[in-house]
Write an enzyme that holds these catalytic residues in place. Structure first.
Site, short mmCIF file in Angstrom:
data_model
loop_
_atom_site.label_atom_id
_atom_site.label_comp_id
_atom_site.label_asym_id
_atom_site.label_seq_id
_atom_site.Cartn_x
_atom_site.Cartn_y
_atom_site.Cartn_z
N HIS A 86 2.93 97.25 26.26
CA HIS A 86 3.30 95.89 25.82
C HIS A 86 2.28 95.33 24.82
O HIS A 86 2.62 94.46 24.03
CB HIS A 86 3.58 94.95 27.00
CG HIS A 86 2.38 94.33 27.66
ND1 HIS A 86 1.82 94.81 28.81
CD2 HIS A 86 1.65 93.24 27.33
CE1 HIS A 86 0.81 94.04 29.17
NE2 HIS A 86 0.68 93.08 28.28
N ASP A 222 3.50 101.32 31.71
CA ASP A 222 3.09 100.44 30.61
C ASP A 222 1.81 100.96 29.95
O ASP A 222 0.74 100.39 30.14
CB ASP A 222 2.90 99.03 31.18
CG ASP A 222 2.78 97.98 30.09
OD1 ASP A 222 2.63 98.36 28.92
OD2 ASP A 222 2.83 96.78 30.42
N SER A 659 -4.79 92.79 29.95
CA SER A 659 -3.85 93.89 29.78
C SER A 659 -4.52 94.99 28.98
O SER A 659 -5.16 94.72 27.97
CB SER A 659 -2.62 93.42 29.03
OG SER A 659 -1.79 92.77 29.92
N1 ASP Z 1 0.17 90.64 31.18
C1 ASP Z 1 -1.11 90.05 30.90
C2 ASP Z 1 -1.65 90.46 29.55
O1 ASP Z 1 -0.86 90.75 28.66
C3 ASP Z 1 -2.05 90.37 32.00
C4 ASP Z 1 -2.06 89.28 33.01
O2 ASP Z 1 -1.84 88.13 32.63
O3 ASP Z 1 -2.34 89.56 34.16
O4 ASP Z 1 -2.85 90.39 29.28
#
Ligand code: ASP
Length: 724
Positions: A86, A222, A659
């Site tokens: 992502h 991911d 992330s």
């Molecule tokens: N999904 C978040 C990010 O892109 C990670 C999180 O907020 O835990 O950093």
């Protein structure tokens, strides 16, 4: 002594820590001082020096900022980098077309020459950090206004940054900690030639889509692999065919021995921002006033995007990254409201504040320093909340992910101004036209007018009731130009009928023929009138109030955290995240999301198949993966029960920006890569509870299995240092 029992008990539940979890995101430099003893008790086997050292290579040399807002870890001596799918999503999208659709099919380079160049991607290493509070406070005194104080601090910071980077290719930044009670200097090295090596198809990388985003149990692969390139002397260099794989000071070994319940885990990366010391008033404002409005705005954006994306493949690809970015915070806000309500955080924080006030009353010195502080917060938030919301509301309309036609119109602002002087500067005009052409080409690659139109029509509904006349009247005046009732709908009808920013061809023709006449006509275009009115309200009404209140809030918070540190004498207080390198530690472990429900701490390939069989398109996987998962033959990547571990949760305190952070075991070996948090505890930026706050990681064994068996990426596997 008895007198303190009650308050301190509350303090500990507020600043939560327990036998298994240690709330907080810690500065690598201070691990020796604050954490190493506890980390050893929890199972960590190496030293603080192995994590952060300026004398020899240490883990910090293998951790990077990936792009603008993610983390990553170096995993080979040839600059190979692991981060999240992502985090790479918009890059994968930018390489994708309907014919070469890497979002759908994934991508694997078979040798260096196939690795894909990303012109706008950089990764950044931390060279060293240092406390510089004394230097930054030179010339600061208690009688200064907040604005003067800020300018002295900022001048000291800039001069220090300049002096430490002079004659080097490094960058430096001085950052504030504990709301301006301490300052640290960070010196960075940035690399700009970073190439895409391997990414799985979205059916693996984004498995579960928005249905599973922020959710546990999770089954997403991911991950994404990139490689850093340098010049022949191993220094950062712009892209060149002569560049060679970077030789890092440190690269992480990988362990496929797995993670068991209760095992020590830690992660290093760049959490963006947390608000752990917010008062009850802040939480109340967010959950009851600000988030509900923002959630509605994003719901309607998503409804519109999803409708058009579902019916056209080209639109699906064009809006994939925008949709994810809109949906991410939309869902998180809802999770935060749930968690904060469920844990009665407003009550907990209020009772902490009352205890703090009682403690302040105990001695004259404390009264002088801190009396009235919590009342000050209450007053400030009640004065501030409308403008707080207005700022975010305006950004939802004219910021990133807002009405794109308004922003596109604004590309021409400087060009139009250049024609309004007596003797226009033709060199500037030519340069400006080139710049705008580039912006238009990028914008229209991923633009679909019906989406923008539908969003614009809906976004303003009910907005007139949210704000004061000072904020809303200038917009109303613009809307009234095309209808007596000031109906935004009428206005947008006219705007979208007449706009030259509807498609690339029309916009480029408009640009190429832009001259003095066009410049005077430009300023009366509906999209320009509305954009300028909103920009002016933002700059002249919202921003000054925002700056004033932020300054007041900063000074209250500075004092409050100073007081909290004394109030909670034997507790370690971590600084809120501010996108500087941090280490979090905890342990792998399941949790109870609701009465009588227990979530195991890991998921397996079996769960991928179960979700696939529901028929939900977010759980689509192809036949190749189905066959592999059904085979039950996972070789060295299977666990002792013969399962293929896919993801696991642990109590590491993380935030957005984490992330892509490498998740490390007691021996400093990578066991996973962090990518999300579990819904039930997603409020951890504001309140952390180890009962329920969990970070979600992809198990490294799933990553390697997919690389090895599904993507046939021997080229990468052979390069890794894999420990059994
Ligand atoms: N999904 C978040 C990010 O892109 C990670 C999180 O907020 O835990 O950093």
């Amino acid at each position: 002594m008895l007198r303190y029992f009650f308050p301190l008990l509350l303090v500990f539940s507020f600043l939560c820590s327990s036998a298994d979890a240690r709330e907080g995101m810690w500065l690598p430099l201070l691990i020796e001082k604050f954490n190493i003893e506890e980390m050893h008790q929890k199972g960590y086997k190496l030293t603080a020096e192995d994590i952060y050292s300026i004398n020899s290579a240490s883990m910090k040399d293998g951790v990077v900022i990936f792009g603008g807002g993610c983390s990553g870890g170096v995993i080979s001596d040839k600059g190979l980098l692991l981060t999240n799918h992502h985090c790479a999503y918009s890059l994968i999208q930018s390489h994708s077309t309907v014919e070469e659709d890497y979002l759908t099919h994934g991508f694997v380079a078979q040798d260096y020459s196939e690795e894909m160049v990303n012109p706008n991607l950089s990764v950044t290493f931390l060279k060293y950090m240092e406390e510089v509070t004394d230097y930054i406070f030179k010339g600061v005194d208690d009688d200064m206004s907040e604005a003067v104080r800020d300018s002295v601090i900022s001048e000291n910071s800039r001069s220090l940054e300049r002096s430490v980077t002079e004659d080097t290719h490094y960058d430096a930044s001085v950052e504030s900690f504990y709301f301006g009670n301490s300052y640290y200097l960070f010196v960075y090295e940035e690399f700009n030639d970073v190439r895409m090596v391997a990414v799985p198809p979205s059916s693996i990388g984004k498995f579960g889509g928005d249905t599973d985003n922020w959710v546990w149990p999770r089954h997403s692969g991911d991950f994404a692999f990139f490689r850093i390139y340098a010049d022949k002397d191993n220094n950062p260099a712009r892209y060149s065919v002569d560049n060679v794989p970077y030789r890092p000071a440190y690269s992480f070994p990988i362990s496929i021995s797995g993670v068991n319940e209760g095992d020590f885990t830690m992660l290093m990366g760049y959490p963006g921002s947390t608000f752990s010391y917010s008062t009850s008033h802040h939480i109340e404002m967010l959950t009851q006033y600000v988030y509900p409005v923002l959630i509605d705005m994003r719901s309607l954006k998503l409804d519109v995007m999803n409708y058009y994306m579902d019916s056209d493949d080209k639109v699906r690809i064009a809006y994939a990254a925008k949709n994810s970015s809109v949906s991410n915070a939309w869902k998180r806000w809802q999770g935060e409201i749930n968690g904060l309500e469920r844990f009665e955080v407003i009550n907990k924080k209020s009772s902490f504040e009352r205890d703090f006030d009682r403690w302040v009353e105990e001695e004259p010195d404390k009264r002088v320093a801190y009396k009235g502080l919590t009342d000050g917060f209450e007053q400030l938030y009640s004065d501030y909340k409308e403008v707080y919301l207005a700022r975010l509301w305006f950004l939802e309309v004219i910021g990133r992910n807002g009405i794109e036609t308004l922003r596109t119109a604004a590309f021409f602002d400087r060009l139009a101004a250049a024609y309004s002087v007596d003797e226009p500067d033709n060199t500037f005009i030519e340069g400006e036209k080139e710049r705008i052409e580039e912006l238009l080409n990028t914008h229209f690659k991923d633009f679909y007018l019906p989406i923008d139109t539908a969003i614009a029509y809906k976004l303003f509904s009910g907005a007139d009731t949210l704000f004061t006349d000072e904020i809303y009247e200038p917009l109303d005046n613009i809307f009234s130009i095309y209808s007596e009732t000031g109906e935004p709908g009428e206005f947008f009808k006219e705007m979208f009928n007449s706009t030259p920013f509807s498609d690339a061809g029309t916009a480029l023709d408009y640009l190429h023929s832009f001259d003095g006449d066009a410049a005077s006509d430009y300023r009366s275009k509906p999209e320009v009138l509305l954009y300028n009115a909103m920009r002016d309200v933002y700059n002249n009404v919202i921003s000054p109030v925002n700056v004033r209140n932020t300054q007041k809030l900063d000074s209250l918070k500075r004092l409050y955290i100073d007081g909290i540190k004394k109030f909670v004498t034997d507790e370690k207080i971590y600084p809120d995240a501010n996108f500087t390198m941090r280490l979090s530690y905890g342990s792998a472990g399941g949790y109870t999301p609701s009465d009588a429900v227990w979530y195991n701490y890991y998921t397996t390939g079996k769960g991928v198949l179960e979700k696939y069989r529901t028929g939900d398109p977010d759980y689509y996987i192809d036949q190749r993966l189905i066959d592999l998962l059904e085979s039950g033959d996972f070789g060295r990547y299977g666990n002792e029960k013969g399962e293929l571990p896919v993801c696991f949760v642990a109590t590491n305190h993380t935030s957005g920006g984490n992330s892509g952070s490498v998740v490390i075991n007691h021996n400093g070996e990578i066991v996973g890569i962090n990518f999300d948090r579990a819904w039930d505890g997603v409020m951890s930026d504001l309140y952390f509870s180890d009962k329920i706050c969990r970070n979600i990681s992809v198990d490294i064994r799933y990553i390697l299995y997919i690389l090895d068996e599904y993507m046939d990426a021997d080229y990468i596997i052979d390069e890794l240092d894999i420990k059994m």
